[in-house]
Design a protein around this motif. Sequence first.
Motif, short mmCIF file in Angstrom:
data_model
loop_
_atom_site.label_atom_id
_atom_site.label_comp_id
_atom_site.label_asym_id
_atom_site.label_seq_id
_atom_site.Cartn_x
_atom_site.Cartn_y
_atom_site.Cartn_z
N MET A 202 19.81 -94.68 2.27
CA MET A 202 19.88 -95.84 1.40
C MET A 202 21.01 -96.74 1.90
SD MET A 202 20.65 -96.02 -2.73
CE MET A 202 19.12 -95.31 -3.21
N THR A 203 20.71 -98.01 2.03
CA THR A 203 21.75 -98.94 2.45
C THR A 203 22.71 -99.21 1.29
OG1 THR A 203 20.55 -100.92 1.76
CG2 THR A 203 20.09 -100.09 3.98
N ILE A 204 23.83 -99.78 1.64
CA ILE A 204 24.82 -100.11 0.60
C ILE A 204 24.23 -101.13 -0.37
CG2 ILE A 204 27.04 -101.22 0.17
CD1 ILE A 204 28.09 -99.86 2.68
N GLN A 205 23.50 -102.11 0.16
CA GLN A 205 22.91 -103.13 -0.71
C GLN A 205 21.89 -102.51 -1.68
OE1 GLN A 205 23.99 -106.14 -1.11
NE2 GLN A 205 25.49 -105.91 0.52
N ALA A 206 21.11 -101.57 -1.19
CA ALA A 206 20.14 -100.89 -2.04
C ALA A 206 20.85 -100.06 -3.10
CB ALA A 206 19.21 -100.03 -1.20
N HIS A 207 21.94 -99.43 -2.70
CA HIS A 207 22.73 -98.63 -3.64
C HIS A 207 23.33 -99.52 -4.73
CE1 HIS A 207 24.79 -95.13 -5.06
NE2 HIS A 207 25.99 -95.62 -4.81
N ILE A 208 23.84 -100.68 -4.33
CA ILE A 208 24.39 -101.65 -5.28
C ILE A 208 23.30 -102.09 -6.26
CG2 ILE A 208 25.27 -104.01 -5.51
CD1 ILE A 208 26.92 -103.48 -2.96
N ALA A 209 22.12 -102.40 -5.73
CA ALA A 209 21.01 -102.83 -6.59
C ALA A 209 20.63 -101.74 -7.58
CB ALA A 209 19.81 -103.23 -5.74
N SER A 210 20.62 -100.50 -7.12
CA SER A 210 20.30 -99.37 -7.99
C SER A 210 21.33 -99.22 -9.10
CB SER A 210 20.23 -98.09 -7.15
OG SER A 210 20.08 -96.96 -7.96
N LEU A 211 22.61 -99.33 -8.75
CA LEU A 211 23.67 -99.22 -9.74
C LEU A 211 23.60 -100.37 -10.75
CD1 LEU A 211 26.70 -98.10 -7.54
CD2 LEU A 211 25.36 -96.71 -9.11
N GLU A 212 23.28 -101.57 -10.28
CA GLU A 212 23.16 -102.72 -11.18
C GLU A 212 22.01 -102.49 -12.17
OE1 GLU A 212 22.85 -105.91 -8.36
OE2 GLU A 212 25.01 -106.34 -8.49
N LYS A 213 20.92 -101.91 -11.68
CA LYS A 213 19.79 -101.63 -12.55
C LYS A 213 20.18 -100.59 -13.61
CE LYS A 213 14.95 -100.28 -12.38
NZ LYS A 213 13.82 -99.92 -11.54
N LYS A 214 20.89 -99.55 -13.20
CA LYS A 214 21.35 -98.53 -14.13
C LYS A 214 22.31 -99.12 -15.16
CE LYS A 214 20.88 -94.64 -10.96
NZ LYS A 214 21.60 -93.62 -10.18
N HIS A 215 23.20 -100.01 -14.70
CA HIS A 215 24.15 -100.66 -15.60
C HIS A 215 23.40 -101.48 -16.66
CE1 HIS A 215 27.30 -103.54 -16.85
NE2 HIS A 215 28.12 -102.52 -16.63
N GLY A 216 22.38 -102.20 -16.22
CA GLY A 216 21.57 -102.99 -17.15
C GLY A 216 20.85 -102.11 -18.16
N ALA A 217 20.34 -100.98 -17.70
CA ALA A 217 19.66 -100.05 -18.60
C ALA A 217 20.62 -99.49 -19.64
CB ALA A 217 19.01 -98.92 -17.80
N LEU A 218 21.85 -99.20 -19.21
CA LEU A 218 22.86 -98.71 -20.15
C LEU A 218 23.22 -99.78 -21.17
CD1 LEU A 218 25.24 -96.59 -17.91
CD2 LEU A 218 23.79 -95.77 -19.76
N GLU A 219 23.27 -101.03 -20.73
CA GLU A 219 23.56 -102.12 -21.66
C GLU A 219 22.46 -102.21 -22.72
OE1 GLU A 219 25.22 -105.16 -23.73
OE2 GLU A 219 26.16 -103.93 -22.19
N GLU A 220 21.21 -102.09 -22.29
CA GLU A 220 20.10 -102.12 -23.24
C GLU A 220 20.18 -100.94 -24.21
OE1 GLU A 220 16.35 -102.38 -21.21
OE2 GLU A 220 16.95 -104.18 -20.12
N GLU A 221 20.51 -99.77 -23.68
CA GLU A 221 20.66 -98.58 -24.53
C GLU A 221 21.79 -98.78 -25.54
OE1 GLU A 221 21.66 -93.80 -24.15
OE2 GLU A 221 21.28 -94.95 -22.33
N LEU A 222 22.89 -99.35 -25.08
CA LEU A 222 24.03 -99.60 -25.96
C LEU A 222 23.64 -100.56 -27.08
CD1 LEU A 222 27.03 -99.29 -26.67
CD2 LEU A 222 27.50 -101.14 -25.06
N GLN A 223 22.96 -101.64 -26.74
CA GLN A 223 22.56 -102.61 -27.76
C GLN A 223 21.61 -101.97 -28.77
OE1 GLN A 223 24.03 -105.51 -28.20
NE2 GLN A 223 25.26 -104.95 -26.42
#
Length: 58
Positions: free
Chosen positions: A1-22
């Motif tokens: 996995m490239t760094i950019q792909a890893h960053i995109a994956s982490l951003e997606k997880k962060h967004g999912a956590l934000e939705e869960e938190l809300q």
Amino acid sequence: MTIQAHIASLEKKHGALEEELQSVLASPSADDRQIADIKRRKLRLKDELQRLKASTRH
């Protein structure tokens, strides 16, 4: 996995956590420990994202 792909994956997880938190915050029976856990996981992801983004700028 490239760094950019890893960053995109982490951003997606962060967004999912934000939705869960809300969702949890909207619940009248919100559990403080669950809220704290979600916030802690979000912060870890954010820190990792910042570290990765900083390392790709050099």
